[in-house]
Write an enzyme that holds these catalytic residues in place. Structure first.
Site, short mmCIF file in Angstrom:
data_model
loop_
_atom_site.label_atom_id
_atom_site.label_comp_id
_atom_site.label_asym_id
_atom_site.label_seq_id
_atom_site.Cartn_x
_atom_site.Cartn_y
_atom_site.Cartn_z
N THR A 1 -47.54 -40.65 -25.75
CA THR A 1 -46.33 -40.03 -26.31
C THR A 1 -45.09 -40.46 -25.52
O THR A 1 -44.05 -40.80 -26.10
CB THR A 1 -46.46 -38.49 -26.27
OG1 THR A 1 -47.66 -38.12 -26.94
CG2 THR A 1 -45.27 -37.81 -26.91
N GLU B 1 -36.16 -44.71 -27.60
CA GLU B 1 -34.91 -44.88 -26.85
C GLU B 1 -34.49 -46.35 -26.84
O GLU B 1 -33.32 -46.69 -27.01
CB GLU B 1 -35.09 -44.45 -25.40
CG GLU B 1 -35.25 -42.97 -25.17
CD GLU B 1 -35.01 -42.65 -23.70
OE1 GLU B 1 -36.00 -42.55 -22.96
OE2 GLU B 1 -33.83 -42.54 -23.30
N HIS C 1 -45.19 -36.34 -32.55
CA HIS C 1 -46.14 -37.47 -32.43
C HIS C 1 -47.34 -37.07 -33.26
O HIS C 1 -48.06 -36.14 -32.89
CB HIS C 1 -46.50 -37.69 -30.95
CG HIS C 1 -47.25 -38.96 -30.71
ND1 HIS C 1 -47.63 -39.37 -29.45
CD2 HIS C 1 -47.69 -39.93 -31.56
CE1 HIS C 1 -48.26 -40.53 -29.53
NE2 HIS C 1 -48.32 -40.89 -30.81
C1 LIG Z 1 -24.61 -37.51 -19.69
C2 LIG Z 1 -24.17 -36.56 -18.62
C3 LIG Z 1 -23.59 -37.31 -17.45
C4 LIG Z 1 -23.06 -35.68 -19.20
O1 LIG Z 1 -22.85 -34.63 -18.34
P1 LIG Z 1 -21.59 -33.66 -18.46
O2 LIG Z 1 -21.98 -32.36 -17.88
O3 LIG Z 1 -21.04 -33.68 -19.82
O4 LIG Z 1 -20.58 -34.41 -17.51
P2 LIG Z 1 -19.38 -33.83 -16.72
O5 LIG Z 1 -18.16 -34.07 -17.53
O6 LIG Z 1 -19.63 -32.42 -16.21
O7 LIG Z 1 -19.40 -34.81 -15.47
C5 LIG Z 1 -20.40 -34.73 -14.46
C6 LIG Z 1 -20.67 -36.11 -13.98
O8 LIG Z 1 -21.34 -36.85 -15.00
C7 LIG Z 1 -20.88 -38.20 -14.96
N1 LIG Z 1 -20.06 -38.52 -16.13
C8 LIG Z 1 -19.43 -37.67 -16.97
N2 LIG Z 1 -18.75 -38.34 -17.90
C9 LIG Z 1 -18.95 -39.64 -17.63
C10 LIG Z 1 -18.50 -40.85 -18.22
N3 LIG Z 1 -17.72 -40.85 -19.33
N4 LIG Z 1 -18.90 -42.01 -17.69
C11 LIG Z 1 -19.69 -42.01 -16.60
N5 LIG Z 1 -20.16 -40.93 -15.99
C12 LIG Z 1 -19.78 -39.75 -16.50
C13 LIG Z 1 -20.00 -38.33 -13.72
O9 LIG Z 1 -20.82 -38.58 -12.64
C14 LIG Z 1 -19.42 -36.96 -13.66
O10 LIG Z 1 -18.89 -36.64 -12.40
P3 LIG Z 1 -17.29 -36.95 -12.16
O11 LIG Z 1 -16.54 -36.25 -13.23
O12 LIG Z 1 -17.06 -36.38 -10.78
O13 LIG Z 1 -17.15 -38.45 -12.21
C15 LIG Z 1 -25.36 -35.63 -18.16
O14 LIG Z 1 -25.78 -34.88 -19.25
C16 LIG Z 1 -26.49 -36.40 -17.55
O15 LIG Z 1 -26.39 -36.99 -16.50
N6 LIG Z 1 -27.66 -36.34 -18.22
C17 LIG Z 1 -28.85 -36.99 -17.72
C18 LIG Z 1 -28.95 -38.35 -18.35
C19 LIG Z 1 -30.08 -39.12 -17.75
O16 LIG Z 1 -30.20 -39.23 -16.53
N7 LIG Z 1 -30.90 -39.70 -18.64
C20 LIG Z 1 -32.00 -40.47 -18.17
C21 LIG Z 1 -31.60 -41.92 -18.02
S1 LIG Z 1 -31.57 -42.74 -19.59
#
Ligand SMILES: CC(C)(COP(=O)(O)OP(=O)(O)OC[C@H]1O[C@@H](n2cnc3c(N)ncnc32)[C@H](O)[C@@H]1OP(=O)(O)O)[C@@H](O)C(=O)NCCC(=O)NCCS
Length: 145
Positions: A41, A49, A75
């Site tokens: 899965t 993705e 799945h």
């Molecule tokens: C996507 C994600 C960043 C959005 O989070 P969010 O709470 O809306 O983001 P915030 O606006 O509170 O920002 C927190 C941090 O996220 C990151 N972030 C937010 N917006 C961003 C952007 N447009 N570009 C890059 N990083 C960003 C930054 O590190 C930011 O810190 P900063 O504002 O000091 O730079 C968050 O949900 C996440 O990290 N999810 C996990 C994703 C992951 O790891 N997936 C597995 C890999 S594919």
């Protein structure tokens, strides 16, 4: 990110290799070792993705990347190594930097899974800086760089 439209569709195919079965997901887990060697899965979701990342690629600006932020996937049939899986993803919503898809997977015999997936389009350097701040907080090594 350049315009990505609701309804935009992308297809990807992937033949399941021997090393993408359930016991391969966590070799250190005795529980995972009890499951027969069928397509995992976790890897099916990962390939969904992958298909969505491929769909996004032509829309990204230099320095941008995407991260998975939501999965809601069923799945429904077991696939054996050697079988080909076709993934179809269709954009259903674009909400600011977040793109939502309907995803479906089919093997040689029919449907095997479907659901929803969302990815956030991010500035890669800013994301990595945030990850490194989390590493510091958790006192673990940050991203090599
Ligand atoms: C996507 C994600 C960043 C959005 O989070 P969010 O709470 O809306 O983001 P915030 O606006 O509170 O920002 C927190 C941090 O996220 C990151 N972030 C937010 N917006 C961003 C952007 N447009 N570009 C890059 N990083 C960003 C930054 O590190 C930011 O810190 P900063 O504002 O000091 O730079 C968050 O949900 C996440 O990290 N999810 C996990 C994703 C992951 O790891 N997936 C597995 C890999 S594919």
């Amino acid at each position: 990110m350049s315009q990505i439209a609701v309804g935009e569709r992308h297809t990807m195919t992937y033949r399941v290799p021997e090393n993408r079965c359930v016991p391969d997901v966590f070799p250190e887990s005795p529980e995972f070792q009890t499951v027969p060697r069928v397509f995992a899965t976790a890897y099916m979701v990962g390939a969904m993705e992958w298909a969505c990342m491929e769909a996004l690629r032509p829309h990204l600006e230099p320095g941008q990347g995407s991260v998975g932020v939501h999965v809601d996937i069923s799945h429904t049939a077991a696939t054996l190594p050697g079988m080909e899986v076709r993934y179809e993803c269709t954009v259903t919503e674009v909400d600011g930097r977040t793109v939502w898809w309907e995803v479906k997977a089919f093997d040689d015999l029919g449907p095997i899974g479907e659901g929803r997936h969302a990815r956030a389009v991010l500035d890669q350097a800013r994301f990595e800086a945030g990850v490194n701040r989390r590493a510091e907080q958790a006192e673990v090594p940050g991203l090599a760089g």
